[in-house]
Design a protein around this motif. Structure first.
Motif, PDB file in Angstrom:
ATOM      1  N   LYS A   4      66.193 157.622 -11.395  1.00 22.16           N
ATOM      2  CA  LYS A   4      65.137 158.234 -10.594  1.00 22.16           C
ATOM      3  C   LYS A   4      65.646 159.580 -10.100  1.00 22.16           C
ATOM      4  CE  LYS A   4      63.392 153.808  -9.129  1.00 22.16           C
ATOM      5  NZ  LYS A   4      63.550 152.751  -8.139  1.00 22.16           N
ATOM      6  N   ASP A  49      62.141 160.657  -5.708  1.00 26.40           N
ATOM      7  CA  ASP A  49      61.929 159.210  -5.534  1.00 26.40           C
ATOM      8  C   ASP A  49      62.900 158.633  -4.512  1.00 26.40           C
ATOM      9  OD1 ASP A  49      60.174 158.830  -8.104  1.00 26.40           O
ATOM     10  OD2 ASP A  49      61.971 159.905  -8.740  1.00 26.40           O
ATOM     11  N   LEU A  50      64.166 159.067  -4.607  1.00 29.06           N
ATOM     12  CA  LEU A  50      65.176 158.517  -3.703  1.00 29.06           C
ATOM     13  C   LEU A  50      64.884 158.905  -2.257  1.00 29.06           C
ATOM     14  CD1 LEU A  50      68.474 159.019  -5.762  1.00 29.06           C
ATOM     15  CD2 LEU A  50      66.985 157.026  -5.659  1.00 29.06           C
ATOM     16  N   LEU A 109      62.064 156.775  -1.026  1.00 25.94           N
ATOM     17  CA  LEU A 109      62.547 155.420  -0.715  1.00 25.94           C
ATOM     18  C   LEU A 109      63.315 155.412   0.601  1.00 25.94           C
ATOM     19  CD1 LEU A 109      63.778 154.351  -4.273  1.00 25.94           C
ATOM     20  CD2 LEU A 109      61.900 153.300  -2.990  1.00 25.94           C
ATOM     21  N   GLN A 159      62.483 153.282   3.912  1.00 27.30           N
ATOM     22  CA  GLN A 159      63.488 152.343   4.405  1.00 27.30           C
ATOM     23  C   GLN A 159      63.817 152.627   5.879  1.00 27.30           C
ATOM     24  OE1 GLN A 159      64.224 149.886   2.680  1.00 27.30           O
ATOM     25  NE2 GLN A 159      65.975 148.970   3.736  1.00 27.30           N
ATOM     26  N   GLU A 203      58.905 153.840 -14.763  1.00 29.44           N
ATOM     27  CA  GLU A 203      58.785 153.263 -13.436  1.00 29.44           C
ATOM     28  C   GLU A 203      57.384 152.684 -13.342  1.00 29.44           C
ATOM     29  OE1 GLU A 203      60.086 155.267  -9.336  1.00 29.44           O
ATOM     30  OE2 GLU A 203      59.804 156.722 -10.914  1.00 29.44           O
ATOM     31  N   TYR A 258      72.100 151.483  -0.731  1.00 31.48           N
ATOM     32  CA  TYR A 258      70.750 151.021  -1.078  1.00 31.48           C
ATOM     33  C   TYR A 258      70.115 151.949  -2.115  1.00 31.48           C
ATOM     34  CZ  TYR A 258      65.635 150.775  -0.529  1.00 31.48           C
ATOM     35  OH  TYR A 258      64.293 150.717  -0.763  1.00 31.48           O
ATOM     36  N   LEU A 259      70.222 153.265  -1.880  1.00 29.77           N
ATOM     37  CA  LEU A 259      69.588 154.231  -2.780  1.00 29.77           C
ATOM     38  C   LEU A 259      70.236 154.221  -4.156  1.00 29.77           C
ATOM     39  CD1 LEU A 259      68.955 157.191  -0.308  1.00 29.77           C
ATOM     40  CD2 LEU A 259      67.288 155.543  -1.192  1.00 29.77           C
ATOM     41  N   GLN A 305      68.977 151.432  -6.071  1.00 36.49           N
ATOM     42  CA  GLN A 305      67.575 151.640  -6.472  1.00 36.49           C
ATOM     43  C   GLN A 305      67.435 152.699  -7.573  1.00 36.49           C
ATOM     44  OE1 GLN A 305      64.472 150.439  -5.187  1.00 36.49           O
ATOM     45  NE2 GLN A 305      65.780 148.817  -4.387  1.00 36.49           N
ATOM     46  N   SER A 306      68.509 153.448  -7.834  1.00 36.23           N
ATOM     47  CA  SER A 306      68.355 154.634  -8.675  1.00 36.23           C
ATOM     48  C   SER A 306      68.054 154.402 -10.164  1.00 36.23           C
ATOM     49  CB  SER A 306      69.549 155.573  -8.503  1.00 36.23           C
ATOM     50  OG  SER A 306      70.719 154.960  -8.962  1.00 36.23           O
TER      51      SER A 306
END
Lengths: 138, 455
Positions: free
Chosen positions: B162, B166-167, B170, B174, B207, B344-345, B348-349
């Motif tokens: 991503k 996007d990050l 997110l 969060q 995605e 976390y990021l 999620q990447s």
């Protein structure tokens, strides 16, 4: 279906132009991407060989529904020992050619790796004819 | 096959079918029908070349209704650094932040805050997957789409992660969720410098859904900020919070060399879509090897040259460079809030889905049929003039030939063929006019044409 391209000896600035044209054709024919890649790599090597070693040459492509046949015929010095030229790392390229990033002695072995059938005929001081065939899968 | 969402639209009232867009389109996606440019959705990659070249501003970027932000209690705006570059040096970052709060955003977050985390994730991916070299950045959505439609064999080289956008979205979610805000009360809006980013948010590649709720065009937000500043008339802005530190590399990320200068090894940075196509051709032919990383951006001078950038791109770059200098003199603050979310990021990447090939090159799924069509194209090419005049409503003689064999056009659209047919008595002049009117519009060839075009 046939296509013919002229290859100019010594014109490194244009080396790869013919192979690139063939790639554009193959992409339109819905041929497997991995097969296109093999064909183009082999053609590129053969094209660079003509540019690096010969005076001039032609690339003649014959497309059939299940295969591509390429004949690359040049007028040039010819290959005295084809078996030796097939060895990786063997090269007769001049220092000038090597400076341009060509002439690592991978040409013919790379062609063999990237086609299904390879025939080479050569006459010293006359020229070389490379005929390669690749079959489409699927 | 599911269609791409496209943000680029043609205004049927403003467009005169002047062919400027048609000739510059890098994927030959545009044809003229009935005096109107029409974009083929399967081929368009949202690069924005058509918009930039249109002399009548007939091509525009569709955007969400701004008031949608008020559907949410918590309204986050994600700003790319190029937004600051839109303004002259005397407009401070604090003023811009203040205006954004004043127009209704509760949180202003810079998109490029997550760049350092993304850089780490990219580096880790490249180290782990070395056989996939040369790595191609997925930064520019227009480039990713270009690879899908024209260079599908290179998809495996694209880093499937991503992007900062996007990050950061997110991260914003969060952060608010941790404060106890319910998910449905959070609206995240991104300010876009181009059409491609919008398309990437509306129909993301690899995605399922984007963490961004809506998109605001950068020229629109520029006007809104400018209006606010004018109305305030140099009064000091109300104090605002939430402006985080941005490292020099994060500030530079959207500019050319932004990514390429962040990684080790042989890295190339290429901008402008035709330059990008050129390098992709070379990569595909394996004429270029032994490269580690390639940054590819569709716009000239990257996002500073985005279609929705209002300021001159060189001035945008100048302002961002000044900001980088100022940032470099500051101590790196290790208490950055986003750092707490780094793990976390990073998790999620990775893109959950695959980047799929969507080749527009193939003439037919069936190889034998494709071959027959190619033979027909070759025969047509022998009789058409090959001057790419565009009078048929297609960008080149070859594209007309392609359209003809695909049943999308008639060979008689060619102005040269028409002349020949009329001369040989195979077509009446009236029929020739009718064909031309289908492309160039009704009454385009009548005597009162002068009047209609001058109003």
């Amino acid at each position: 279906m046939e296509f013919t391209y002229h290859i100019e000896g010594g014109d490194f600035s244009r080396a790869g132009a013919a192979s690139s044209e063939v790639k554009k054709i193959l992409k339109q024919l819905n041929i497997d991407l991995a097969v296109i890649k093999r064909v183009v790599v082999a053609l590129y090597e053969a094209e660079v060989n003509v540019v690096a070693h010969a005076h001039e040459g032609i690339m003649k492509i014959t497309l059939a529904p299940d295969s591509i046949e390429a004949v690359i015929a040049d007028k040039g010095p010819g290959i005295p020992d084809i078996a030796l030229a097939m060895q990786e790392g063997y090269s007769t390229a001049s220092p000038r050619v090597r400076e341009m990033g060509f002439g690592a002695g991978m040409g013919l072995p790379n062609i063999k790796k990237n086609c299904d059938r390879l025939e080479i005929e050569s006459t010293v001081n006359a020229g070389t004819t490379v005929k390669m065939t690749t079959f489409f899968t699927g | 096959m599911e269609e791409f969402y496209h943000a680029l639209k043609v205004s049927s009232t403003a467009c005169t079918g002047c062919t400027h867009c048609m000739t510059v389109c890098p994927t030959q996606a545009i044809r003229i029908h009935h005096r109107l440019a029409t974009i083929n959705g399967a081929a368009c990659v949202d690069c924005g070349m058509c918009l930039k070249t249109c002399p009548r501003r007939a091509i525009f970027v569709e955007q969400d209704d701004f008031n949608r932000i008020f559907h949410f209690r918590y309204r986050v705006i994600l700003l790319p650094t190029v937004v600051f570059g839109q303004f002259a040096e005397e407009v401070s970052e604090e003023q811009i932040f203040a205006e954004l709060h004043a127009m209704g955003f509760t949180h202003v977050i810079e998109t490029d805050q997550s760049v350092d985390i993304l850089t780490d994730a990219m580096r880790a991916y490249m180290q782990k997957n070395r056989p996939l070299r040369p790595f191609i950045s997925a930064f520019c959505p227009a480039v990713v789409r270009l690879i899908q439609v024209r260079f599908p064999s290179l998809i495996g080289h694209v880093i499937p992660l991503k992007q900062a956008l996007d990050l950061s979205a997110l991260y914003a979610r969060q952060k608010l969720k941790e404060q106890g805000v319910p998910e449905e009360e959070i609206g995240v809006f991104y300010v876009t410098p181009c059409a491609a980013k919008i398309a990437a948010i509306k129909s993301p590649v690899g995605e399922e859904v984007s963490p961004v709720d809506g998109v605001i065009n950068m020229d629109f937000i520029y006007n809104k900020i400018k209006m606010g500043l004018t109305r305030r008339d140099h009064q000091p802005p109300p104090p605002t919070s939430g402006q985080g530190y941005l490292s020099p590399t994060s500030i530079a990320w959207t500019l050319s060399e932004g990514e390429a200068s962040s990684f080790d090894g042989r890295c190339l940075a290429i901008d402008e879509i035709h330059n990008v196509i050129d390098i992709l051709e070379k990569l595909e032919n394996e004429e270029i090897t032994d490269i580690d990383f390639i940054e590819l951006r569709a716009c000239d001078h990257s996002c500073a040259g985005g279609a929705l950038s209002t300021n001159n791109r060189f001035l945008v770059i100048e302002r961002l460079r000044a900001r980088m200098k100022a940032s470099a003199t500051r101590q790196y603050p290790h208490d950055q809030e986003i750092e707490r979310h780094a793990a976390y990021l990073k998790a999620q990447s990775p893109l959950p889905g695959k980047i799929v090939p969507r080749s527009i090159e193939k003439l037919d799924e069936n190889r034998s049929v494709a071959m027959e069509k190619m033979q027909k194209i070759n025969r047509i090419m022998e009789i058409i003039p090959r001057i790419d005049c565009g009078a048929c409503g297609a960008p080149s003689c070859r594209t007309l030939a392609r359209d003809v064999v695909q049943g999308k056009a008639k060979l008689s659209q060619c102005a040269f063929i028409q002349k020949t047919l009329v001369q040989e008595g195979l077509m009446t002049p009236e029929e020739a006019i009718e064909i031309a009117e289908n492309t160039w519009g009704k009454n385009r060839f009548s005597n009162n044409k002068q009047e209609t075009s001058c109003k």
